[in-house]
Design a protein around this motif. Structure first.
Motif, short mmCIF file in Angstrom:
data_model
loop_
_atom_site.label_atom_id
_atom_site.label_comp_id
_atom_site.label_asym_id
_atom_site.label_seq_id
_atom_site.Cartn_x
_atom_site.Cartn_y
_atom_site.Cartn_z
N ALA A 424 0.84 -1.19 0.00
CA ALA A 424 0.00 0.00 0.00
C ALA A 424 0.88 1.25 0.00
CB ALA A 424 -0.92 0.00 1.21
N ALA A 425 1.93 1.21 0.85
CA ALA A 425 2.84 2.37 0.93
C ALA A 425 3.52 2.60 -0.41
CB ALA A 425 3.88 2.10 2.02
N ALA A 426 3.92 1.49 -1.05
CA ALA A 426 4.59 1.62 -2.34
C ALA A 426 3.65 2.26 -3.35
CB ALA A 426 5.04 0.26 -2.83
N ALA A 427 2.35 1.86 -3.27
CA ALA A 427 1.37 2.45 -4.19
C ALA A 427 1.28 3.96 -3.95
CB ALA A 427 0.02 1.78 -4.01
N VAL A 428 1.24 4.34 -2.65
CA VAL A 428 1.20 5.77 -2.30
C VAL A 428 2.42 6.49 -2.87
CG1 VAL A 428 1.36 7.39 -0.38
CG2 VAL A 428 -0.18 5.44 -0.23
N GLN A 429 3.58 5.83 -2.63
CA GLN A 429 4.83 6.46 -3.05
C GLN A 429 4.89 6.63 -4.58
OE1 GLN A 429 8.48 4.36 -2.09
NE2 GLN A 429 9.25 6.27 -1.19
N ALA A 452 15.24 -0.43 -4.60
CA ALA A 452 15.90 -1.68 -4.17
C ALA A 452 14.91 -2.61 -3.49
CB ALA A 452 17.05 -1.37 -3.23
N ARG A 453 13.92 -2.03 -2.84
CA ARG A 453 12.89 -2.84 -2.17
C ARG A 453 11.53 -2.43 -2.71
NH1 ARG A 453 15.36 -3.70 3.02
NH2 ARG A 453 17.50 -4.33 2.53
N ILE A 454 10.48 -2.88 -2.02
CA ILE A 454 9.13 -2.51 -2.47
C ILE A 454 8.95 -1.00 -2.43
CG2 ILE A 454 6.67 -2.78 -2.00
CD1 ILE A 454 7.35 -5.48 -0.73
N VAL A 455 9.44 -0.41 -1.31
CA VAL A 455 9.37 1.05 -1.17
C VAL A 455 10.78 1.60 -1.19
CG1 VAL A 455 7.15 1.20 0.00
CG2 VAL A 455 9.22 0.71 1.31
N ALA A 456 10.88 2.89 -1.48
CA ALA A 456 12.21 3.46 -1.74
C ALA A 456 12.51 4.65 -0.84
CB ALA A 456 12.30 3.88 -3.20
N GLY A 479 19.82 5.15 3.46
CA GLY A 479 19.24 3.82 3.63
C GLY A 479 18.18 3.58 2.58
N HIS A 480 17.50 2.42 2.74
CA HIS A 480 16.42 2.12 1.81
C HIS A 480 15.40 1.26 2.53
CE1 HIS A 480 19.99 -0.48 1.10
NE2 HIS A 480 19.12 -1.38 1.53
N GLY A 481 14.31 0.91 1.87
CA GLY A 481 13.27 0.13 2.54
C GLY A 481 12.31 1.03 3.29
N ALA A 482 11.50 0.39 4.15
CA ALA A 482 10.39 1.09 4.79
C ALA A 482 10.79 2.32 5.60
CB ALA A 482 9.60 0.12 5.66
N PRO A 483 11.80 2.25 6.48
CA PRO A 483 12.13 3.45 7.28
C PRO A 483 12.52 4.63 6.38
CG PRO A 483 13.29 1.52 8.10
CD PRO A 483 12.69 1.14 6.80
N ALA A 484 13.36 4.36 5.38
CA ALA A 484 13.76 5.40 4.46
C ALA A 484 12.56 5.91 3.68
CB ALA A 484 14.84 4.87 3.51
#
Lengths: 657, 112
Positions: A424-429, A452-456, A479-484
């Motif tokens: 869902a977050a990736a869709a938002v992003q 690099a991951r689902i979200v960036a 960094g990358h992934g959810a926190p980033a």
């Protein structure tokens, strides 16, 4: 436990016994069936021989009566009815012995058939002469019967040798019947011989032959008497062991022989012995009596044969019934016992076991009286301690297992939820990102975005202002992934809001400074490269915040890095940001990258670097941005040795129209 | 491969045997830098003489330490190698913490 053992032993033995009984009864049934079929064959063979004997004698009697001219003789030849019966009996006997593959008897039967044929030839010859036939003719005919008489003697000897086979399984009763039949046959033979010899005496023309005939007659009388006496004894014996009407026909025949025939014959012989010729009436009486006696014996034989067969059939049926029922009962009993054993074990022994175990556990828990000796006590203590240790370990283990299972469930569920959240977050992003390519006033915008991951942690956008300016920005959160990604989305929103709400003509650097000032102190920093293009002046304003420098590719060729760096956003609140200006005329390209590309590592850990990108960007003729992205991506995957980036990779291209 | 600290008077020196400080080590680096600060240290030197590469995540740990010691301007790095120096230049880190050729100079600077 002792009860269990005892029951197991008893039931086990019972089962084995019953199974063994059923098995042996079945085996016995099988063997008996085999014996019975052998016996049935022997009986059939013997009966066929008896029948053959009687048929041949019937034919002899018919021939005799034809020759002495007293019987109904078909004019011109012998009566064929008895001979047809004989032929049938021979073929039946042949068939019966062929079934037993009895070559010896078969051969004798063949010889017998030949001898009978010879006898018939002799009869035909004798019958063609005057009748009543002369003594010489009768003598000749009688002599012609000698070979077949010898055949019968041979057969009866064979039969006597084999008699133990027939009826062997059926006890004494059929045995006495068979004996009776044998003696009857002998008596019948003797009677017929008597008849023939006396007829010869009556017809004798040569006085010299008379003593010889008397001698023969004495022999046959002796044989008849011996046979009939034996038969009478046998019939009496049989009546003692098996009372009933079975021997009645035989007894009747013997009675008739003794009371009717014997006196008549004796009277006739008496007259003949005195050298006188008996009167015709006496002869006729004797002939009728002889015929009657012979027929009685034939009748008795038929009756005894039937009785013997009945006895045998009944015996076979009874044996089958007994053995079959026996084995079936044994099998059923076995099933019953096995089921009972099983049932007892389930309903009685298992609960007993459980009770016993429970009682022992109670013992272990201290309900038992103290053991007799110190050794026992310490043994029991040790045992109890062991049991408790095991129980405790089991409890701990079970607890740990259930805890693990719970955690695992939790993790799986959590992971699933998190994955759904991330999607869902990736869709938002992705929704925040502008389309590529996108036309801006006086320029075209192109983007390559490979998270690099689902979200960036990377993000970018274009903002167009009413006066024709456009601002393109690129953000990279460490960094990358959810926190980033969370920080990235926040930075994106903050910057875009700041740009859209900026007072008219506010310098880009001021807007960014405002974002930096308001960026929460406890949030991670991010790097930013913002480019404001103005078609009116064909120039670009650049603010670089800790981000890799902007690459400028003038239409005429070459490449230059614009800017020497700057503070990232979120490091120093009161930081001021430098603005650089560069030309952005038709055909000029501006390239914005994040460090995901230059720091992309090959399998040995070496970075992709800046020079490879520069070379690709400098390629002539200049590829369209989409094709250029393809080349860059291919080069990146070749470098990485895989088609997944280790950090988010973003490349933006602005081309002035 | 580890982070370690030693004291030189009031200055805590954090050293590492890692050659690359990247996202995977950022939390450990952050902990190694903030533990002395939590313990009351006001002067902290990170010795980067053996480090050939620092990425943006690891840089975040350095910035966090610098922010915590901002009041004292008490965070410094020493022994910076070329690639790391380029990162610091790009991000203008000289404005965030002081950068020194070696730990001796860093300690001298912080002690004054």
């Amino acid at each position: 436990m002792d009860l269990r053992k005892t029951l197991d032993t008893v039931f086990g033995l019972l089962c084995i016994l019953l199974l063994a009984a059923a098995g042996s009864l079945f085996a016995l049934l099988y063997l008996t069936e085999r014996t019975h079929s052998a016996e049935a064959l022997a009986i059939a063979q013997r009966d066929s021989l008896f029948q053959l004997s009687y048929s041949v004698r019937a034919e002899e009697l018919a021939a005799l009566e034809t020759l002495v001219g007293k019987s109904a003789m078909v004019q011109g030849g012998p009566d064929l009815a008895p001979s047809a019966a004989t032929d049938a009996a021979i073929s039946r006997a042949g068939a019966a012995f062929a079934k037993g593959q009895d070559a010896e008897v078969g051969k004798i039967l063949q010889t017998l058939a030949q001898h009978i044929a010879q006898g018939r030839d002799s009869l035909a010859k004798a019958a063609s002469g005057p009748r009543p036939a002369s003594g010489a003719t009768l003598d000749e005919w009688h002599r012609s019967l000698a070979p077949q008489a010898r055949d019968f003697v041979q057969l009866s000897q064979l039969l006597a040798e084999r008699s133990p086979t027939a009826d062997s399984s059926n006890g004494l009763v059929p045995h006495t019947l068979a004996m009776l039949r044998g003696l009857g046959l002998n008596a019948h033979r003797g009677l017929l011989d008597n008849r023939i010899l006396i007829e010869r005496l009556l017809a004798a023309s040569d006085p010299a032959s008379v003593p010889l005939l008397f001698h023969g007659l004495l022999n046959s009388l002796h044989a008849t008497t011996a046979a009939s006496t034996g038969a009478a004894d046998q019939a009496a014996a049989h009546a003692r062991i098996a009372p009933g009407p079975a021997t009645d026909p035989a007894v009747q025949a013997l009675d008739m022989l003794a009371e009717d025939y014997a006196p008549t014959e004796l009277a006739l012989l008496d007259t003949l012995a005195q050298g006188r010729r008996p009167v015709a009436a006496d002869i006729d009486l004797w002939r009728a009596s002889s015929r009657g006696s012979l027929q009685e014996f034939e009748h008795a034989e038929a009756e005894l044969t039937a009785t013997g067969r009945d006895l045998f059939d009944r015996h076979v049926r009874q044996t089958r019934l007994t053995l079959g029922t026996g084995s079936l009962v044994a099998l059923l009993s076995f099933c019953l016992v096995a089921f009972t054993a099983h049932f007892l074990r389930r309903t009685v022994l298992h609960p007993l076991d459980r009770i016993t175990v429970s009682l022992r556990l109670l013992d272990l828990e201290g309900a038992a009286p103290p053991p007799a000796t110190a050794q026992d006590r310490s043994d029991l203590d040790r045992l109890r301690a062991t049991v408790e240790r095991i129980a405790e370990a089991n409890r701990r283990d079970r607890h740990r297992q259930s805890e693990l299972a719970r955690l695992s469930d939790h993790a799986v569920t959590g992971n699933r939820h998190m994955l759904a959240d991330l999607e869902a977050a990736a869709a938002v992003q992705r929704g925040q990102l502008p389309p590529s390519p996108r036309a801006l006033p006086g320029a075209a915008f192109h983007a390559l975005f490979r998270p690099a991951r689902i979200v960036a942690g990377d993000t970018y956008d274009c903002v167009t202002f009413p006066d024709g300016r456009s601002t393109v920005f690129q953000i990279d959160v460490a960094g990358h992934g959810a926190p980033a990604a969370i920080v990235s989305v926040a930075a994106h929103v903050a910057l875009k809001q700041a740009l859209l709400s900026a007072p008219a003509k506010e310098p880009l650097a001021s807007t960014i400074a405002r974002v930096n000032r308001t960026w929460a102190d406890d949030l991670p920093y991010f790097t930013l490269l913002a480019v404001e293009i103005d078609p009116a002046t064909a120039s670009a304003q650049i603010v670089q915040c800790g981000h890799p420098a902007l690459l400028r590719l003038p239409a005429e060729g070459g490449i230059e890095a614009v800017g020497k760096g700057g503070l990232p956003i979120g490091v120093l609140p009161d930081a001021a940001f430098e603005t650089l200006t560069c030309p952005f005329a038709s055909g000029d390209r501006l390239v914005l990258t994040t460090d995901g590309l230059s720091e992309a590592a090959d399998p040995k850990g070496r970075p992709f670097g800046d020079n490879r990108l520069r070379d690709l960007l400098l390629a002539r003729p200049r590829p369209e941005p989409a094709a250029l992205f393809d080349r860059i991506e291919r080069a990146l995957w070749d470098w990485r040795g895989t088609d997944t980036p280790d950090d988010d990779v973003t490349i933006l291209i602005l081309e002035a129209r | 491969m580890t982070f370690s600290t030693r004291n030189d008077k009031d200055v805590v020196i954090v050293e590492t045997t890692f050659q690359r400080l990247d996202a995977s080590l950022a939390p450990a680096l952050r902990a190694a830098l903030l533990a002395p600060v939590d313990a009351g240290a006001t002067s902290l030197v990170l010795d980067l003489s053996g480090v050939s590469f620092v990425d943006s995540s690891a840089l975040g740990a350095l910035i966090a330490a610098a922010k915590r010691l901002a009041a004292h301007r008490g965070f410094a790095v020493a022994g910076v190698q070329p690639a790391v120096a380029r990162l610091f230049a790009l991000t203008h880190m000289e404005r965030v913490f002081s950068i020194h050729p070696d730990t001796g100079e860093a300690i001298a600077r912080l002690s004054t």
